[in-house]
Write a protein that holds these residues in place. Structure first.
Motif, PDB file in Angstrom:
ATOM      1  N   GLY A  98       4.675   0.520 -11.478  1.00  0.00           N
ATOM      2  CA  GLY A  98       5.921   1.256 -11.614  1.00  0.00           C
ATOM      3  C   GLY A  98       5.774   2.760 -11.512  1.00  0.00           C
ATOM      4  O   GLY A  98       6.634   3.431 -10.933  1.00  0.00           O
ATOM      5  N   LEU A  99       4.703   3.321 -12.069  1.00  0.00           N
ATOM      6  CA  LEU A  99       4.564   4.779 -12.140  1.00  0.00           C
ATOM      7  C   LEU A  99       3.606   5.345 -11.096  1.00  0.00           C
ATOM      8  O   LEU A  99       3.774   6.498 -10.689  1.00  0.00           O
ATOM      9  N   LEU A 100       2.621   4.589 -10.688  1.00  0.00           N
ATOM     10  CA  LEU A 100       1.656   5.091  -9.707  1.00  0.00           C
ATOM     11  C   LEU A 100       1.859   4.491  -8.325  1.00  0.00           C
ATOM     12  O   LEU A 100       1.155   4.864  -7.384  1.00  0.00           O
ATOM     13  N   VAL A 222      -8.436   8.536 -11.282  1.00  0.00           N
ATOM     14  CA  VAL A 222      -9.376   7.838 -12.164  1.00  0.00           C
ATOM     15  C   VAL A 222      -8.675   6.649 -12.820  1.00  0.00           C
ATOM     16  O   VAL A 222      -9.276   5.572 -12.984  1.00  0.00           O
ATOM     17  N   ASP A 223      -7.414   6.823 -13.208  1.00  0.00           N
ATOM     18  CA  ASP A 223      -6.655   5.696 -13.756  1.00  0.00           C
ATOM     19  C   ASP A 223      -6.581   4.556 -12.744  1.00  0.00           C
ATOM     20  O   ASP A 223      -6.712   3.377 -13.107  1.00  0.00           O
ATOM     21  N   ARG A 224      -6.345   4.905 -11.498  1.00  0.00           N
ATOM     22  CA  ARG A 224      -6.270   3.877 -10.462  1.00  0.00           C
ATOM     23  C   ARG A 224      -7.591   3.121 -10.349  1.00  0.00           C
ATOM     24  O   ARG A 224      -7.616   1.895 -10.213  1.00  0.00           O
ATOM     25  N   LEU A 231      -9.127  -4.317 -14.247  1.00  0.00           N
ATOM     26  CA  LEU A 231      -7.977  -5.181 -14.531  1.00  0.00           C
ATOM     27  C   LEU A 231      -7.576  -6.046 -13.341  1.00  0.00           C
ATOM     28  O   LEU A 231      -6.717  -6.907 -13.484  1.00  0.00           O
ATOM     29  N   GLY A 232      -8.155  -5.801 -12.183  1.00  0.00           N
ATOM     30  CA  GLY A 232      -7.864  -6.629 -11.019  1.00  0.00           C
ATOM     31  C   GLY A 232      -8.856  -7.772 -10.910  1.00  0.00           C
ATOM     32  O   GLY A 232      -9.711  -7.979 -11.774  1.00  0.00           O
ATOM     33  N   PRO A 233      -8.761  -8.526  -9.832  1.00  0.00           N
ATOM     34  CA  PRO A 233      -9.715  -9.627  -9.640  1.00  0.00           C
ATOM     35  C   PRO A 233     -11.106  -9.082  -9.384  1.00  0.00           C
ATOM     36  O   PRO A 233     -11.283  -8.000  -8.815  1.00  0.00           O
TER      37      PRO A 233
END
Length: 448
Positions: A98-100, A222-224, A231-233
């Motif tokens: 939603g935000l990035l 860095v968040d990405r 948090l991804g596969p």
């Protein structure tokens, strides 16, 4: 091959491809007012309270669960801690979307073997994804504190200094001083209160305001990385999905090739052989009463035999040419080039022959590309280059035609790209409208 030429290049309606529009102002001036900058700043602000909550939950629950492992209660508490972290991970993926504007694939689901609470608990504890979510909860807090401490002061300071000429009157009216105090002791004080100082202050604020969105953007990178990596596969799960997809492509391609061979045999050589058998039967009946007519029919049958043999040779060449097996890519591609509608220059520079499977894929890739040149490119000449770089086999087909070739759904190039992808290959098409067209294929080098 059904690739269309002259119909444009690239799919600009793809949501992953953003159409660039002309702007009146450069990006550095637009950044503070763009929606993307506001959303990224909002992401940084929300990160701190969410990170505190995640860190507190993860550390508390994991510590309690680990401490209770000496009893049976520790196992379900630890499983609950991991499940809660997975829930926070789903929230973070939604926040990143939603935000990035970041699309994060959902991680692999739990593989529960059996039914009941014990089976679910064991699946949660065995899942590497669950532990990566815990690691994210621990690592995200210090980074959230740092990014919050950088982004918020910069944002406030930049806008405050930029708008200082509009509100500096507050100091003489309500604070009893000329403006913002830069320095002061018992003998003298320095205030920002004259027009020159106001202008300089606003200029510094403008520089900070213009730089802040780019600094925040760098912080959110860095968040990405954290969201995508933890948090991804996992890489292994992604690779398994790719291999399953590639296996499906290989099976579909093999089935399509079998259907094509069956159709070519049924409609070509088989039909001719049936007609040949009928003609020979009629010639046999006429042999006694009309030898001359029987001789003509046998002569016609002889011609049909030659045609059927040529069709069978062409079919065998389409399955796997003998020249490729006997003499390698150089001779096989030269043979293909000789049948092209335009002059083709072939240059093969390989130290040794690759694995037969890779050699065959390279041959059929060039064959389809040259067929495409003959049918659609309206070119006057073409070139084929094959060479080896490190552990990759590269081949490139160029023509001076009209261009506009594109890898789109349902096209011949799209099918060719899928075939190459099935063996970890890559197809790159560079074909601007008006030409020239350059198609480069990259295959893994596997020595035969």
């Amino acid at each position: 091959m059904a690739t269309e030429y002259g119909s444009g290049y690239g799919n600009w309606r793809d949501p992953e491809v953003l159409e660039e529009r002309p702007h009146r102002f450069p990006a550095v001036l637009r950044a503070p007012f763009e929606a993307r900058s506001r959303l990224e700043f909002c992401h940084v602000l929300l990160s701190l309270p969410i990170a505190v909550l995640m860190f507190t939950y993860a550390v508390t629950m994991v510590s309690v669960g680990a401490g209770l492992l000496i009893t049976f209660l520790g196992v379900p508490v630890l499983a609950a801690a991991l499940a809660g972290c997975r829930g926070f991970g789903a929230l973070e993926r939604a926040r990143a979307r939603g935000l990035l504007g970041m699309t994060v694939t959902e991680p692999e689901p739990l593989r529960v073997k059996g039914s009941g609470a014990m089976a679910w608990t064991g699946a949660v504890l065995r899942s590497g994804t669950s532990w990566r979510h815990v690691l994210y909860a621990v690592l995200f807090l210090p980074w959230a504190v740092f990014s919050f401490s950088v982004a918020l002061p910069l944002w406030i300071t930049g806008w405050a200094l930029l708008t200082y000429p509009l509100w500096f009157w507050v100091f003489p009216t309500w604070a009893g001083q000329g403006g913002i105090q830069l320095y002061g002791d018992e003998t003298h004080s320095v205030y920002l209160d004259n027009p020159f100082e106001l202008t300089v202050t606003a200029g510094i604020g403008l520089l900070v305001t213009l730089a802040t969105p780019w600094i925040v953007r760098a912080l959110t990178m860095v968040d990405r990385l954290l969201v995508h990596g933890l948090l991804g596969p996992s890489w292994l799960a992604t690779r398994v999905v790719e291999l399953e997809s590639d296996r499906g492509v290989v099976v579909d391609t093999a089935a399509a090739d079998l259907r094509r061979i069956e159709r070519d045999l049924h409609d070509g050589a088989q039909a001719r052989l049936v007609a040949l058998a009928m003609d020979l039967g009629l010639a046999k009946e006429k042999l006694a009463e009309d030898p001359e007519a029987a001789a003509r029919m046998v002569d016609e049958a002889h011609g049909e035999v030659k045609t059927a043999l040529q069709e069978l040779r062409d079919l065998a060449r389409g399955i796997h040419p003998a020249v490729l097996t006997d003499r390698g890519l150089d001779a096989a591609l030269s043979s293909v080039a000789s049948r092209c509608a335009v002059p083709v220059e072939v240059d093969v520079d390989l130290p040794v022959r690759p694995l037969p499977a890779i050699e065959g894929i390279a041959y059929f890739t060039v064959s389809e590309l040259l067929q495409n040149v003959s049918k659609h490119a309206r070119a006057t000449r073409a070139t084929v280059d094959v060479w080896k770089v490190d552990d990759r086999l590269l081949l490139q087909v160029m023509d001076d035609g009209v261009g506009g070739a594109e890898v789109s759904g349902g096209s011949g190039l799209a099918g060719l790209a899928e075939r190459l992808d099935a063996v970890d290959g890559v197809l790159v098409v560079d074909s601007p409208r008006g030409g020239p067209t350059r198609v480069t294929a990259e295959l893994p080098w596997r020595r035969g």
